[in-house]
Design a protein around this motif. Sequence first.
Motif, short mmCIF file in Angstrom:
data_model
loop_
_atom_site.label_atom_id
_atom_site.label_comp_id
_atom_site.label_asym_id
_atom_site.label_seq_id
_atom_site.Cartn_x
_atom_site.Cartn_y
_atom_site.Cartn_z
N MET A 38 -45.83 51.01 28.60
CA MET A 38 -44.44 50.66 28.88
C MET A 38 -43.67 50.57 27.56
O MET A 38 -44.14 49.99 26.60
CB MET A 38 -44.38 49.30 29.59
N ARG A 39 -42.47 51.16 27.57
CA ARG A 39 -41.63 51.12 26.37
C ARG A 39 -40.31 50.42 26.68
O ARG A 39 -39.62 50.76 27.64
CB ARG A 39 -41.38 52.55 25.88
N VAL A 40 -39.96 49.43 25.82
CA VAL A 40 -38.68 48.73 25.94
C VAL A 40 -37.89 48.93 24.65
O VAL A 40 -38.46 48.81 23.55
CB VAL A 40 -38.89 47.21 26.16
N ILE A 41 -36.61 49.26 24.78
CA ILE A 41 -35.74 49.40 23.61
C ILE A 41 -34.54 48.48 23.79
O ILE A 41 -33.99 48.38 24.90
CB ILE A 41 -35.22 50.86 23.45
N THR A 42 -34.13 47.80 22.70
CA THR A 42 -32.86 47.08 22.73
C THR A 42 -31.96 47.64 21.64
O THR A 42 -32.41 47.96 20.55
CB THR A 42 -33.05 45.56 22.56
N TRP A 43 -30.65 47.76 21.99
CA TRP A 43 -29.71 48.36 21.03
C TRP A 43 -28.29 47.83 21.27
O TRP A 43 -27.78 47.93 22.39
CB TRP A 43 -29.72 49.89 21.19
N ASN A 44 -27.70 47.29 20.21
CA ASN A 44 -26.27 46.95 20.25
C ASN A 44 -25.51 48.23 19.90
O ASN A 44 -25.56 48.70 18.76
CB ASN A 44 -25.96 45.84 19.24
N LEU A 60 -34.23 48.84 18.47
CA LEU A 60 -35.55 48.24 18.24
C LEU A 60 -36.45 48.65 19.41
O LEU A 60 -36.10 48.43 20.57
CB LEU A 60 -35.42 46.72 18.18
N ILE A 61 -37.58 49.27 19.07
CA ILE A 61 -38.45 49.86 20.10
C ILE A 61 -39.78 49.12 20.14
O ILE A 61 -40.44 48.97 19.11
CB ILE A 61 -38.72 51.35 19.78
N VAL A 62 -40.16 48.64 21.30
CA VAL A 62 -41.45 47.96 21.46
C VAL A 62 -42.26 48.66 22.55
O VAL A 62 -41.78 48.86 23.67
CB VAL A 62 -41.28 46.46 21.81
N ASP A 63 -43.49 49.04 22.20
CA ASP A 63 -44.41 49.66 23.16
C ASP A 63 -45.50 48.67 23.55
O ASP A 63 -46.05 47.97 22.69
CB ASP A 63 -45.06 50.91 22.55
N PHE A 64 -45.79 48.63 24.84
CA PHE A 64 -46.85 47.78 25.38
C PHE A 64 -47.94 48.67 25.99
O PHE A 64 -47.65 49.75 26.52
CB PHE A 64 -46.30 46.85 26.48
N TRP A 65 -49.20 48.20 25.90
CA TRP A 65 -50.28 48.89 26.62
C TRP A 65 -50.02 48.74 28.12
O TRP A 65 -49.61 47.69 28.59
CB TRP A 65 -51.63 48.27 26.27
#
Length: 258
Positions: free
Chosen positions: A1-7, A252-257
């Motif tokens: 799963m990939r989550v990105i946050t961006w202003n 900002l990109i965060v990847d989860f297993w």
Amino acid sequence: MRVITWNVNSFNVRASQVERLLLEKSPDILLLQETKKERIDPNLFKSQGYVIYHAGGKGRNGVAIITKEPLTEVRVGFQGFDEEDPQARERIIGGRWRDIFVFSIYVPNGSPVDSDYFYYKIQFIFKLREYLERYFDPQDKVLLGGDFNVAPDPIDVYAPVLLDGQVCFHERERKALKYLLDWGLYDALRVIHPNSKGLYTWWDYQFSAFKRNLGMRLDHIFITEPLRKIIKSVEIDLKTRALPKPSDHAPLIVDFWD
DNA sequence: ATGACTGGAGTTTCCAGA
């Protein structure tokens, strides 16, 4: 799963960069702040396979969640907790994605220090903790992403002595943020890069700040313990910040297993 | 030289951002 946050600092101006991010990075969840719009067509990125949940106002603020899979239990502002907050409806949107509750958050800037607006910012961060306390448990899967407008530690700003006491790096803001995290949240970037310096998500448009890496780490993805255990990698997307007509923030990109 | 940048609202300049 990939989550990105961006202003994005204006959805209108950055719409093509948002589309590019969706196509290139293929996030499961993209959290946006500062859309500066009253309304966004939920089906704007339908052909790319995404649906948009947005809460905004005229010309300022505005937060959104863009997902491939639909959200349930969408909440806007401090719903059911503080309906009176004048700006919260443009600064918080959340919803359930599978077994995770995700939020896109835009904390007030609070400038100038010691103004009423500064104390509204501190109160806003306190209220976020009270909101979590009321509706969630630290053992739930909860993710808060967004522009928190606070650099947590000296290694999160380019000049900690110079910036000490200034907005976004004031002791009271940092204490408020710590209080929020003490509920049971982990800073995703520091889980993977505990001591790395020079990792920023915001650079002033002026002074060639990006080129000189004179930045601050103001955008964060905070997660509860069950999500901390499955973090795979964290990256700041400098390539998007380097595009022509950029936002002053980087994704900002965060990847989860899985 | 004490500046410098960007976006929105809504007028031709101001405010907010961080």
